[in-house]
Design a protein around this motif. Structure first.
Motif, PDB file in Angstrom:
ATOM      1  N   GLU A 144       6.334   9.835   1.041  1.00 44.85           N
ATOM      2  CA  GLU A 144       6.020   8.688   0.137  1.00 44.85           C
ATOM      3  C   GLU A 144       4.780   8.879  -0.634  1.00 44.85           C
ATOM      4  O   GLU A 144       4.553   8.604  -2.040  1.00 44.85           O
ATOM      5  CB  GLU A 144       5.849   7.444   0.903  1.00 44.85           C
ATOM      6  CG  GLU A 144       5.669   6.084   0.164  1.00 44.85           C
ATOM      7  CD  GLU A 144       5.564   4.764   1.133  1.00 44.85           C
ATOM      8  OE1 GLU A 144       5.083   3.900   0.473  1.00 44.85           O
ATOM      9  OE2 GLU A 144       5.563   5.005   2.219  1.00 44.85           O
ATOM     10  N   LYS A 145       3.694   9.445   0.064  1.00 44.24           N
ATOM     11  CA  LYS A 145       2.474   9.420  -0.832  1.00 44.24           C
ATOM     12  C   LYS A 145       2.764  10.605  -1.947  1.00 44.24           C
ATOM     13  O   LYS A 145       2.020  10.400  -2.865  1.00 44.24           O
ATOM     14  CB  LYS A 145       1.219  10.067   0.197  1.00 44.24           C
ATOM     15  CG  LYS A 145       0.989   9.091   1.076  1.00 44.24           C
ATOM     16  CD  LYS A 145      -0.170   9.696   2.218  1.00 44.24           C
ATOM     17  CE  LYS A 145      -0.582   8.688   3.133  1.00 44.24           C
ATOM     18  NZ  LYS A 145      -1.340   9.295   4.345  1.00 44.24           N
ATOM     19  N   LYS A 146       3.351  11.608  -1.609  1.00 48.15           N
ATOM     20  CA  LYS A 146       3.630  12.511  -2.870  1.00 48.15           C
ATOM     21  C   LYS A 146       4.378  11.941  -3.964  1.00 48.15           C
ATOM     22  O   LYS A 146       4.206  12.282  -5.057  1.00 48.15           O
ATOM     23  CB  LYS A 146       4.834  13.558  -1.917  1.00 48.15           C
ATOM     24  CG  LYS A 146       3.759  14.665  -0.895  1.00 48.15           C
ATOM     25  CD  LYS A 146       4.845  15.740  -0.578  1.00 48.15           C
ATOM     26  CE  LYS A 146       4.009  16.265   0.718  1.00 48.15           C
ATOM     27  NZ  LYS A 146       5.271  17.202   1.114  1.00 48.15           N
ATOM     28  N   LYS A 197       1.251   3.788 -11.409  1.00 43.98           N
ATOM     29  CA  LYS A 197       0.018   4.439 -11.423  1.00 43.98           C
ATOM     30  C   LYS A 197      -0.675   4.167 -12.483  1.00 43.98           C
ATOM     31  O   LYS A 197      -1.847   4.016 -12.531  1.00 43.98           O
ATOM     32  CB  LYS A 197       0.310   5.946 -11.420  1.00 43.98           C
ATOM     33  CG  LYS A 197       0.874   6.634 -10.050  1.00 43.98           C
ATOM     34  CD  LYS A 197       1.310   8.062 -10.028  1.00 43.98           C
ATOM     35  CE  LYS A 197      -0.039   8.871 -10.577  1.00 43.98           C
ATOM     36  NZ  LYS A 197      -0.966   8.863  -9.360  1.00 43.98           N
ATOM     37  N   PHE A 200       7.272   4.524 -10.423  1.00 39.01           N
ATOM     38  CA  PHE A 200       5.994   4.944  -9.809  1.00 39.01           C
ATOM     39  C   PHE A 200       5.154   5.435 -10.893  1.00 39.01           C
ATOM     40  O   PHE A 200       3.890   5.292 -10.629  1.00 39.01           O
ATOM     41  CB  PHE A 200       6.114   5.837  -8.753  1.00 39.01           C
ATOM     42  CG  PHE A 200       6.819   5.355  -7.537  1.00 39.01           C
ATOM     43  CD1 PHE A 200       6.435   4.537  -6.743  1.00 39.01           C
ATOM     44  CD2 PHE A 200       8.244   5.518  -7.437  1.00 39.01           C
ATOM     45  CE1 PHE A 200       7.156   3.986  -5.500  1.00 39.01           C
ATOM     46  CE2 PHE A 200       9.046   4.923  -6.427  1.00 39.01           C
ATOM     47  CZ  PHE A 200       8.131   4.088  -5.379  1.00 39.01           C
ATOM     48  N   GLY A 208       0.831  -1.049  -0.010  1.00 34.76           N
ATOM     49  CA  GLY A 208       0.048  -0.002   0.016  1.00 34.76           C
ATOM     50  C   GLY A 208       1.027   1.289   0.140  1.00 34.76           C
ATOM     51  O   GLY A 208       2.139   1.258  -0.196  1.00 34.76           O
ATOM     52  N   GLU A 209       0.139   2.474   0.105  1.00 39.91           N
ATOM     53  CA  GLU A 209       0.940   3.645   0.211  1.00 39.91           C
ATOM     54  C   GLU A 209       1.766   4.085   1.271  1.00 39.91           C
ATOM     55  O   GLU A 209       2.379   4.858   1.241  1.00 39.91           O
ATOM     56  CB  GLU A 209      -0.048   4.909  -0.285  1.00 39.91           C
ATOM     57  CG  GLU A 209      -1.184   5.019   0.831  1.00 39.91           C
ATOM     58  CD  GLU A 209      -2.011   6.058   0.385  1.00 39.91           C
ATOM     59  OE1 GLU A 209      -2.739   6.479   1.495  1.00 39.91           O
ATOM     60  OE2 GLU A 209      -1.986   6.784  -0.797  1.00 39.91           O
ATOM     61  N   THR A 210       1.760   3.368   2.320  1.00 38.09           N
ATOM     62  CA  THR A 210       2.859   3.438   3.359  1.00 38.09           C
ATOM     63  C   THR A 210       3.646   2.206   3.805  1.00 38.09           C
ATOM     64  O   THR A 210       4.182   2.122   4.580  1.00 38.09           O
ATOM     65  CB  THR A 210       1.781   3.652   4.686  1.00 38.09           C
ATOM     66  OG1 THR A 210       1.127   2.427   5.147  1.00 38.09           O
ATOM     67  CG2 THR A 210       0.936   4.932   4.749  1.00 38.09           C
ATOM     68  N   SER A 211       3.524   1.532   2.531  1.00 35.22           N
ATOM     69  CA  SER A 211       4.679   0.339   2.728  1.00 35.22           C
ATOM     70  C   SER A 211       6.069   0.716   2.937  1.00 35.22           C
ATOM     71  O   SER A 211       6.824   0.073   3.688  1.00 35.22           O
ATOM     72  CB  SER A 211       4.550  -0.408   1.553  1.00 35.22           C
ATOM     73  OG  SER A 211       4.681   0.011   0.399  1.00 35.22           O
ATOM     74  N   ARG A 241       4.192   8.975  -4.873  1.00 38.69           N
ATOM     75  CA  ARG A 241       3.317   7.768  -5.490  1.00 38.69           C
ATOM     76  C   ARG A 241       2.402   8.646  -6.121  1.00 38.69           C
ATOM     77  O   ARG A 241       2.045   8.309  -7.582  1.00 38.69           O
ATOM     78  CB  ARG A 241       2.742   6.899  -4.428  1.00 38.69           C
ATOM     79  CG  ARG A 241       3.585   5.673  -3.838  1.00 38.69           C
ATOM     80  CD  ARG A 241       2.865   5.020  -2.785  1.00 38.69           C
ATOM     81  NE  ARG A 241       3.839   3.995  -2.454  1.00 38.69           N
ATOM     82  CZ  ARG A 241       4.117   2.829  -2.764  1.00 38.69           C
ATOM     83  NH1 ARG A 241       3.859   2.417  -4.258  1.00 38.69           N
ATOM     84  NH2 ARG A 241       4.999   1.870  -2.045  1.00 38.69           N
ATOM     85  N   GLN A 242       2.037   9.820  -5.734  1.00 37.69           N
ATOM     86  CA  GLN A 242       0.817  10.495  -6.374  1.00 37.69           C
ATOM     87  C   GLN A 242       1.376  11.446  -7.414  1.00 37.69           C
ATOM     88  O   GLN A 242       0.894  11.510  -8.650  1.00 37.69           O
ATOM     89  CB  GLN A 242       0.117  11.297  -5.359  1.00 37.69           C
ATOM     90  CG  GLN A 242      -0.705  10.391  -4.300  1.00 37.69           C
ATOM     91  CD  GLN A 242      -1.148  11.363  -3.185  1.00 37.69           C
ATOM     92  OE1 GLN A 242      -1.011  12.638  -3.202  1.00 37.69           O
ATOM     93  NE2 GLN A 242      -1.916  10.948  -2.231  1.00 37.69           N
TER      94      GLN A 242
END
Length: 239
Positions: A215-217, A238, A234, A138-141, A219-220
């Motif tokens: 990390e979220k930034k 997506k 990444f 997930g997005e916090t892995s 990935r997004q």
């Protein structure tokens, strides 16, 4: 798929894994055949993401106001102390309460820079299996990976720094004396019974939270990072 085809696929997968491990040891990609580059790029991209996220989090928190002025990670007084703090304020002792809370956050800010070498070492020790798990997670892995590898040793490094910083505030010693009695009565847990342990734990929580935000930034918006490797890895995830 026929048995021979399945065997060939298994052999190729084993060869790719061996090449990835060899490349990680040698630190290069030039000698690898073309069909292995995409997986190697993924591993390199992930390492870049980890280092980037960790470095950004440390820079954001390990400076003046990094904890104190950031509502996401600001370290507040333990809940059990709130009523007592309100009472002290009514008796004109608000400045002492504010000084304690400020010292807690300043201590965390001073401790965080010590995290960077441990975070970098965690990245360097990352295996191919680790990389696969993180990319598929997930997005916090990435945050979870760091917490698992570094929380205990990082806490050991933070504690003496936090202790030195909080010892400058007389109310810190009074906190520990009162909290110790409250612990004996079952009113507070082990962590909150000692101001230094409490701040250390909160500092770690704040650091991992900010690594997660970074990390979220990535990935997004991998293109926004300006890194071609991160964009390819990444960006593909997506898509």
């Amino acid at each position: 798929m026929t048995l021979d085809a399945h065997t060939a696929a298994t052999v190729n997968a084993a060869r790719r894994l061996a090449l990835l491990r060899a490349a990680a040891l040698l630190g290069g990609t030039a000698a690898l055949p073309g069909w292995a580059l995409s997986e190697l790029d993924a591993t390199q991209g992930l390492r870049a993401a980890l280092e980037r996220g960790a470095g950004s989090a440390v820079s954001l928190l390990g400076r003046d106001g990094g904890f104190l002025n950031n509502p996401l990670v600001h370290i507040a007084l333990p809940e059990w102390l709130n009523q007592g703090a309100k009472l002290l304020r009514t008796f004109g002792q608000g400045a002492k309460i504010d000084a304690l809370e400020s010292a807690m956050n300043r201590a965390a800010e001073q401790a965080v820079p010590a995290a960077k070498p441990l975070l970098v070492n965690a990245v360097k020790s990352m295996s191919v299996q680790d990389a696969t798990q993180i990319l598929r997670g997930g997005e916090t892995s990435v945050t979870d990976f760091f917490a698992e590898r570094t929380r205990s040793p990082m806490g050991e490094q933070f504690l003496p720094i936090v202790t030195k910083a909080t010892e400058k505030v007389s109310l810190a010693q009074k906190y520990n004396a009162i909290a110790g009695k409250a612990k004996a009565l079952g009113l507070v847990n082990d962590q909150q019974a000692n101001i230094q342990q409490y701040v250390t734990a909160k500092a770690l929580d704040g650091l991992y939270l900010m690594i997660g935000e970074e990390e979220k930034k990535i990935r997004q918006d991998p293109i926004g990072t300006g890194s071609k490797i991160l964009q390819s890895v990444f960006g593909a995830l997506k898509g």
